[in-house]
Design a protein around this motif. Structure first.
Motif, PDB file in Angstrom:
ATOM      1  N   VAL B  12      37.626 -16.861  -9.439  1.00  0.00           N
ATOM      2  CA  VAL B  12      36.578 -17.435  -8.612  1.00  0.00           C
ATOM      3  C   VAL B  12      37.169 -17.758  -7.241  1.00  0.00           C
ATOM      4  CG1 VAL B  12      34.898 -19.254  -8.378  1.00  0.00           C
ATOM      5  CG2 VAL B  12      35.348 -18.275 -10.602  1.00  0.00           C
ATOM      6  N   ASP B  13      36.724 -16.974  -6.282  1.00  0.00           N
ATOM      7  CA  ASP B  13      37.253 -17.090  -4.937  1.00  0.00           C
ATOM      8  C   ASP B  13      36.314 -18.002  -4.161  1.00  0.00           C
ATOM      9  OD1 ASP B  13      37.840 -16.745  -2.290  1.00  0.00           O
ATOM     10  OD2 ASP B  13      38.178 -14.596  -2.450  1.00  0.00           O
ATOM     11  N   LEU B  14      36.827 -19.176  -3.818  1.00  0.00           N
ATOM     12  CA  LEU B  14      35.943 -20.179  -3.219  1.00  0.00           C
ATOM     13  C   LEU B  14      35.389 -19.720  -1.880  1.00  0.00           C
ATOM     14  CD1 LEU B  14      37.610 -23.580  -4.104  1.00  0.00           C
ATOM     15  CD2 LEU B  14      35.489 -22.578  -4.989  1.00  0.00           C
ATOM     16  N   ARG B  15      36.252 -19.004  -1.110  1.00  0.00           N
ATOM     17  CA  ARG B  15      35.773 -18.548   0.191  1.00  0.00           C
ATOM     18  C   ARG B  15      34.614 -17.560   0.013  1.00  0.00           C
ATOM     19  NH1 ARG B  15      38.561 -15.282   5.007  1.00  0.00           N
ATOM     20  NH2 ARG B  15      39.320 -13.984   3.318  1.00  0.00           N
ATOM     21  N   ALA B  16      34.786 -16.659  -0.982  1.00  0.00           N
ATOM     22  CA  ALA B  16      33.720 -15.683  -1.223  1.00  0.00           C
ATOM     23  C   ALA B  16      32.426 -16.392  -1.613  1.00  0.00           C
ATOM     24  CB  ALA B  16      34.153 -14.699  -2.305  1.00  0.00           C
ATOM     25  N   VAL B  17      32.537 -17.407  -2.460  1.00  0.00           N
ATOM     26  CA  VAL B  17      31.334 -18.125  -2.878  1.00  0.00           C
ATOM     27  C   VAL B  17      30.659 -18.776  -1.678  1.00  0.00           C
ATOM     28  CG1 VAL B  17      30.477 -20.074  -4.228  1.00  0.00           C
ATOM     29  CG2 VAL B  17      32.176 -18.527  -5.220  1.00  0.00           C
ATOM     30  N   ALA B  18      31.474 -19.379  -0.808  1.00  0.00           N
ATOM     31  CA  ALA B  18      30.901 -20.026   0.372  1.00  0.00           C
ATOM     32  C   ALA B  18      30.224 -18.998   1.276  1.00  0.00           C
ATOM     33  CB  ALA B  18      32.015 -20.754   1.140  1.00  0.00           C
ATOM     34  N   VAL B  19      30.920 -17.856   1.495  1.00  0.00           N
ATOM     35  CA  VAL B  19      30.359 -16.824   2.374  1.00  0.00           C
ATOM     36  C   VAL B  19      29.056 -16.279   1.811  1.00  0.00           C
ATOM     37  CG1 VAL B  19      30.715 -14.462   3.155  1.00  0.00           C
ATOM     38  CG2 VAL B  19      32.534 -16.136   3.438  1.00  0.00           C
ATOM     39  N   ILE B  20      29.085 -15.993   0.497  1.00  0.00           N
ATOM     40  CA  ILE B  20      27.882 -15.428  -0.115  1.00  0.00           C
ATOM     41  C   ILE B  20      26.727 -16.413  -0.024  1.00  0.00           C
ATOM     42  CG2 ILE B  20      26.898 -14.635  -2.307  1.00  0.00           C
ATOM     43  CD1 ILE B  20      29.626 -13.442  -2.951  1.00  0.00           C
ATOM     44  N   SER B  21      27.017 -17.711  -0.250  1.00  0.00           N
ATOM     45  CA  SER B  21      25.939 -18.701  -0.169  1.00  0.00           C
ATOM     46  C   SER B  21      25.360 -18.750   1.235  1.00  0.00           C
ATOM     47  CB  SER B  21      26.464 -20.084  -0.532  1.00  0.00           C
ATOM     48  OG  SER B  21      27.259 -20.021  -1.676  1.00  0.00           O
ATOM     49  N   ALA B  22      26.247 -18.712   2.237  1.00  0.00           N
ATOM     50  CA  ALA B  22      25.764 -18.783   3.611  1.00  0.00           C
ATOM     51  C   ALA B  22      24.888 -17.568   3.936  1.00  0.00           C
ATOM     52  CB  ALA B  22      26.950 -18.843   4.576  1.00  0.00           C
ATOM     53  N   LEU B  23      25.363 -16.371   3.514  1.00  0.00           N
ATOM     54  CA  LEU B  23      24.570 -15.168   3.786  1.00  0.00           C
ATOM     55  C   LEU B  23      23.249 -15.184   3.033  1.00  0.00           C
ATOM     56  CD1 LEU B  23      27.431 -12.532   3.692  1.00  0.00           C
ATOM     57  CD2 LEU B  23      25.933 -12.991   5.637  1.00  0.00           C
ATOM     58  N   ALA B  24      23.295 -15.672   1.800  1.00  0.00           N
ATOM     59  CA  ALA B  24      22.066 -15.751   1.016  1.00  0.00           C
ATOM     60  C   ALA B  24      21.077 -16.688   1.694  1.00  0.00           C
ATOM     61  CB  ALA B  24      22.379 -16.216  -0.401  1.00  0.00           C
ATOM     62  N   ALA B  25      21.595 -17.771   2.256  1.00  0.00           N
ATOM     63  CA  ALA B  25      20.718 -18.702   2.973  1.00  0.00           C
ATOM     64  C   ALA B  25      20.082 -18.007   4.179  1.00  0.00           C
ATOM     65  CB  ALA B  25      21.520 -19.922   3.427  1.00  0.00           C
ATOM     66  N   LEU B  26      20.884 -17.193   4.870  1.00  0.00           N
ATOM     67  CA  LEU B  26      20.372 -16.445   6.021  1.00  0.00           C
ATOM     68  C   LEU B  26      19.267 -15.481   5.582  1.00  0.00           C
ATOM     69  CD1 LEU B  26      20.894 -15.928   9.059  1.00  0.00           C
ATOM     70  CD2 LEU B  26      22.419 -14.084   8.369  1.00  0.00           C
ATOM     71  N   ALA B  27      19.533 -14.756   4.483  1.00  0.00           N
ATOM     72  CA  ALA B  27      18.534 -13.809   3.974  1.00  0.00           C
ATOM     73  C   ALA B  27      17.269 -14.552   3.563  1.00  0.00           C
ATOM     74  CB  ALA B  27      19.114 -13.031   2.785  1.00  0.00           C
ATOM     75  N   PHE B  28      17.446 -15.740   2.953  1.00  0.00           N
ATOM     76  CA  PHE B  28      16.290 -16.521   2.522  1.00  0.00           C
ATOM     77  C   PHE B  28      15.478 -16.978   3.736  1.00  0.00           C
ATOM     78  CE2 PHE B  28      14.286 -20.558   1.278  1.00  0.00           C
ATOM     79  CZ  PHE B  28      13.521 -20.090   0.221  1.00  0.00           C
ATOM     80  N   ALA B  29      16.205 -17.440   4.766  1.00  0.00           N
ATOM     81  CA  ALA B  29      15.508 -17.872   5.983  1.00  0.00           C
ATOM     82  C   ALA B  29      14.724 -16.699   6.581  1.00  0.00           C
ATOM     83  CB  ALA B  29      16.520 -18.409   6.996  1.00  0.00           C
ATOM     84  N   GLY B  30      15.362 -15.516   6.582  1.00  0.00           N
ATOM     85  CA  GLY B  30      14.688 -14.329   7.097  1.00  0.00           C
ATOM     86  C   GLY B  30      13.433 -14.025   6.303  1.00  0.00           C
ATOM     87  N   THR B  31      13.533 -14.175   4.984  1.00  0.00           N
ATOM     88  CA  THR B  31      12.377 -13.886   4.140  1.00  0.00           C
ATOM     89  C   THR B  31      11.240 -14.854   4.417  1.00  0.00           C
ATOM     90  OG1 THR B  31      13.988 -13.221   2.488  1.00  0.00           O
ATOM     91  CG2 THR B  31      11.718 -13.444   1.744  1.00  0.00           C
ATOM     92  N   VAL B  32      11.589 -16.139   4.543  1.00  0.00           N
ATOM     93  CA  VAL B  32      10.542 -17.141   4.803  1.00  0.00           C
ATOM     94  C   VAL B  32       9.866 -16.864   6.151  1.00  0.00           C
ATOM     95  CG1 VAL B  32      10.123 -19.581   5.251  1.00  0.00           C
ATOM     96  CG2 VAL B  32      11.625 -18.887   3.368  1.00  0.00           C
ATOM     97  N   ALA B  33      10.698 -16.559   7.155  1.00  0.00           N
ATOM     98  CA  ALA B  33      10.126 -16.251   8.465  1.00  0.00           C
ATOM     99  C   ALA B  33       9.215 -15.024   8.370  1.00  0.00           C
ATOM    100  CB  ALA B  33      11.259 -15.988   9.470  1.00  0.00           C
ATOM    101  N   HIS B  34       9.659 -14.042   7.574  1.00  0.00           N
ATOM    102  CA  HIS B  34       8.898 -12.826   7.342  1.00  0.00           C
ATOM    103  C   HIS B  34       7.518 -13.147   6.793  1.00  0.00           C
ATOM    104  CE1 HIS B  34       8.430  -8.588   6.449  1.00  0.00           C
ATOM    105  NE2 HIS B  34       9.644  -8.343   6.876  1.00  0.00           N
ATOM    106  N   LEU B  35       7.475 -14.148   5.900  1.00  0.00           N
ATOM    107  CA  LEU B  35       6.194 -14.513   5.288  1.00  0.00           C
ATOM    108  C   LEU B  35       5.314 -15.293   6.259  1.00  0.00           C
ATOM    109  CD1 LEU B  35       7.454 -15.663   1.768  1.00  0.00           C
ATOM    110  CD2 LEU B  35       6.532 -13.453   2.438  1.00  0.00           C
ATOM    111  N   ALA B  36       5.953 -16.032   7.174  1.00  0.00           N
ATOM    112  CA  ALA B  36       5.170 -16.949   8.010  1.00  0.00           C
ATOM    113  C   ALA B  36       4.635 -16.278   9.270  1.00  0.00           C
ATOM    114  CB  ALA B  36       6.036 -18.152   8.382  1.00  0.00           C
TER     115      ALA B  36
END
Lengths: 332, 341
Positions: B12-36
């Motif tokens: 379990v690579d902590l940096r990878a987990v942090a990076v993936i979470s940050a990118l996932a948050a970005l993708a989620f924000a993009g999706t929400v904006a896409h819907l709005a």
């Protein structure tokens, strides 16, 4: 294979004669029935009949343009292969054609260019700019890029440029309608006036190439060897780059992006003419001219009355050859 | 973390987990904006309510969010992930940072079949385009492997022969474009550039199984990918069956690219750029690289589609144009950075 100087020297007039016969064949074959006697009569005693008109304004210009474009592309390919020591180098593969195409499409879309001679100007500029970028990227780094890297860089540039071209074509359907035949590569409907515009560049490119033949041969032995023999390699490369831009640029300007014409010919020529570019270049010009004349004839006849774009024909002949080279001739 | 019943070691690579979470948050924000956002803007509160199945006072909100915008955004996310993982696998197995499904002809094969279908049978329903494109992409992948095979496969031959196949497929595509009529051609061209316009739930359900099977498959084979990255000799020495892993990974990469391209057309540079960004963030080991590339690609495509919808509204730009414009300078930068390799 005959590699004696006399055999090669004697081969040149034979090649020229064969090319003349090919040109005659190209003038004869086509939708309207035309005999050899008609061709001669159209030039000796011009009577203004329909045959005479077809011969003088359509068939003959088309054959000559095909031959010149073929010569330019083949010589450009030979120089690129010699300079990069990459058997896969060719104006089409390295993205130069795609750059010209993008410039022309942009020219139509933004400036409303509508004539073939207008396309030619943009094509020339686009080809030159792309060649400069690819060439610049190719000379970066220690000892230049490997054949592999140059090829991939060119292919990626091609992907990039053609996706931008497609983007413009989507936005403007008018551009699409106007340009799609040019984009597929063709020598149909080009007149001699257009050729005369680019002829100075073509001639300059061919002469420059021939003048550099000895240096390119030496450079083919390796950069270190060439430097050791007292050659100023940077100067040679720059001059050869100018020749490539002149040749490929003017060829694309007249005929549109024709892929793979420059790939096959130098390999065929090296097979019988050896490794000396003082022989490779003139023979490439001859064989390239013949190849494109016959490809053009085939484009007209295979699906007649429909015409296949010349660029498609050369790609269908050249791409399998490219794959063959990649499979057997590239050292890993 | 290592289990005896499961052949993977999960460090379990902590940096990878942090990076993936940050990118996932970005993708989620993009999706929400896409819907709005869009021609019919919907407030974030209403978007949330609609997604939770609550009433918002405006009955058209449910239709816009659930039928039009949500499936399109989800398709964009999935296509991005598929193309990015495809590129990550290809770059790993060819040991070449510039390899991508768009360069070795997989996209071109899909495009050829799809454009042929559009031009030759203009009345055919668009439902048949994805499976046809899928077959074209897989055909090129198989042909590529066969042609590159000379006693053993070689990463370099794979790429060069792929470039040749790509050129050939493009020439045939132009033959189709010249012989078609202009109305159908625009449809073919939009498809050639890559777009998620008007993609709905059906497309998403057709795409999802491929991603759900092939991405975990890629993760399970991550250690083979790491071994291949060390060179064929070392990989053999480490006990990796080089040809088998390379063949399987190539097929997985082709399958992912084909699924992505079949759904959204040839969206260029996602497969090239997303794995690079991911490698810059978490480094080369495939176990962390593959999931990071997946979220990077998902975020990239959903944001590109959003940009394409918003920038020149009401005119929509296909997402593929946005990815091309973003990818181009990045690619030149990569060439420059890798100049001494």
């Amino acid at each position: 294979m005959p590699r004696s100087r006399y055999a090669l020297l004697a081969g040149l007039p034979v090649g020229l004669a064969l090319l003349a016969l090919s040109l005659l064949a190209s003038v004869r074959f086509g939708a309207a029935e035309i005999g050899t006697a008609d061709v001669i009569r159209a030039f000796t005693e011009y009577g203004g009949s329909q045959e005479d008109l077809i011969i003088r304004t359509i068939r003959v210009p088309r054959a000559i343009i095909a031959a010149l474009v073929g010569a330019c592309l083949a010589v450009a390919g030979a120089i690129m292969q010699g300079l990069t020591r990459n058997p896969l180098a060719e104006p089409g593969i390295l993205g130069i054609n795609a750059g010209a195409a993008l410039a022309v499409v942009g020219g139509i879309f933004i400036f409303g260019v509508s004539s073939l001679s207008g396309y030619a100007v943009f094509a020339f500029v686009g080809a030159a700019a792309t060649a400069a970028v690819v060439y610049g990227l190719g000379s970066l780094g220690r000892g230049g890029m490997s054949p592999m890297r140059v090829t991939i860089a060119g292919a990626a540039m091609m992907t990039l440029l053609s996706s931008l071209t497609t983007a413009v074509l989507i936005i403007s359907q008018q551009t699409l309608e106007q340009i799609r035949f040019w984009l597929a590569g063709s020598v149909a409907g080009r007149d001699l006036a257009l050729l005369l515009q680019v002829l100075p560049y073509m001639t300059a490119g061919l002469l420059l190439a021939l003048a550099l033949a000895r240096q390119i041969t030496t450079l083919g032995l390796g950069e270190d060897v060439a430097t050791g023999l007292g050659q100023r390699t940077a100067l040679t490369k720059a001059a050869a780059g100018v020749a490539v831009v002149l040749l490929a640029g003017s060829a694309v300007a007249v005929a549109g992006p024709i892929a793979f014409a420059g790939l096959v010919v130098p390999h065929l020529v090296r097979f019988f003419a050896g490794v000396d570019y003082r022989w490779i270049l003139p023979y490439s010009a001859l064989v390239g001219a013949g190849l494109l004349v016959w490809s053009d004839v085939a484009s007209r006849l295979v699906l007649s009355p429909q015409e296949i774009p010349l660029g498609v024909t050369t790609a269908l002949v050249g791409a399998p050859f490219f794959i063959y080279l990649a499979r057997f001739k590239v050292k890993r | 973390m290592r289990t005896s019943w499961f052949p993977v070691s999960l460090k379990v690579d902590l940096r990878a987990v942090a990076v993936i979470s940050a990118l996932a948050a970005l993708a989620f924000a993009g999706t929400v904006a896409h819907l709005a956002v869009g021609e019919y803007p919907i407030s974030l509160l209403d978007v949330a309510r609609t997604l939770l199945g609550l009433q918002t006072g405006d009955p058209s909100n449910a239709f816009i969010v659930e039928t039009l915008r949500l499936p399109r955004a989800l398709v964009a996310l999935t296509v991005g992930a598929a193309l990015a993982v495809s590129g990550a696998l290809l770059q790993g197995l060819t040991r070449n940072p510039l390899a991508a499904p768009d360069i070795i002809g997989i996209n071109a094969g899909a495009a050829l079949v799809a454009v042929t279908l559009i031009v030759a049978l203009p009345s055919v329903s668009s439902v048949y385009l994805p499976p046809a494109a899928f077959c074209g992409a897989l055909m090129v992948a198989l042909l590529l492997y066969l042609l590159a095979w000379r006693g053993h496969s070689s990463p370099m031959r794979l790429i060069l022969i792929g470039i040749g196949l790509s050129a050939m497929a493009q020439a045939l595509t132009w033959l189709m474009i010249v012989s078609g009529n202009v109305q159908e051609l625009s449809r073919a061209l939009v498809w050639l550039t890559g777009s998620v316009y008007a993609r709905g739930w059906d497309e998403l359900w057709a795409l999802l199984p491929w991603v759900a099977v092939l991405v975990p498959f890629a993760l399970l084979h991550a250690r083979h990918l790491n071994a291949l990255g060390l060179g064929d000799e070392v990989a053999t020495g480490l006990g990796s069956r080089v040809e088998l892993s390379r063949g399987l990974l190539l097929l997985a990469s082709a399958g992912l690219a084909a699924a992505g391209v079949a759904t959204a057309g040839t969206m260029v540079f996602v497969g090239l750029v997303a794995p690079h960004i991911a490698r810059g963030l978490v480094g080369p080991p495939a176990g962390a690289l593959i999931p990071t590339a997946a979220v990077t690609g998902a975020a990239l495509v959903v944001l590109s589609d959003l940009a394409g919808r918003v920038l020149f509204a009401p005119t929509e730009i296909p997402a593929g144009i946005v990815t091309a414009v973003l990818g181009a300078p990045y690619f030149l930068y990569l060439l420059y950075r890798n100049r001494n390799k």
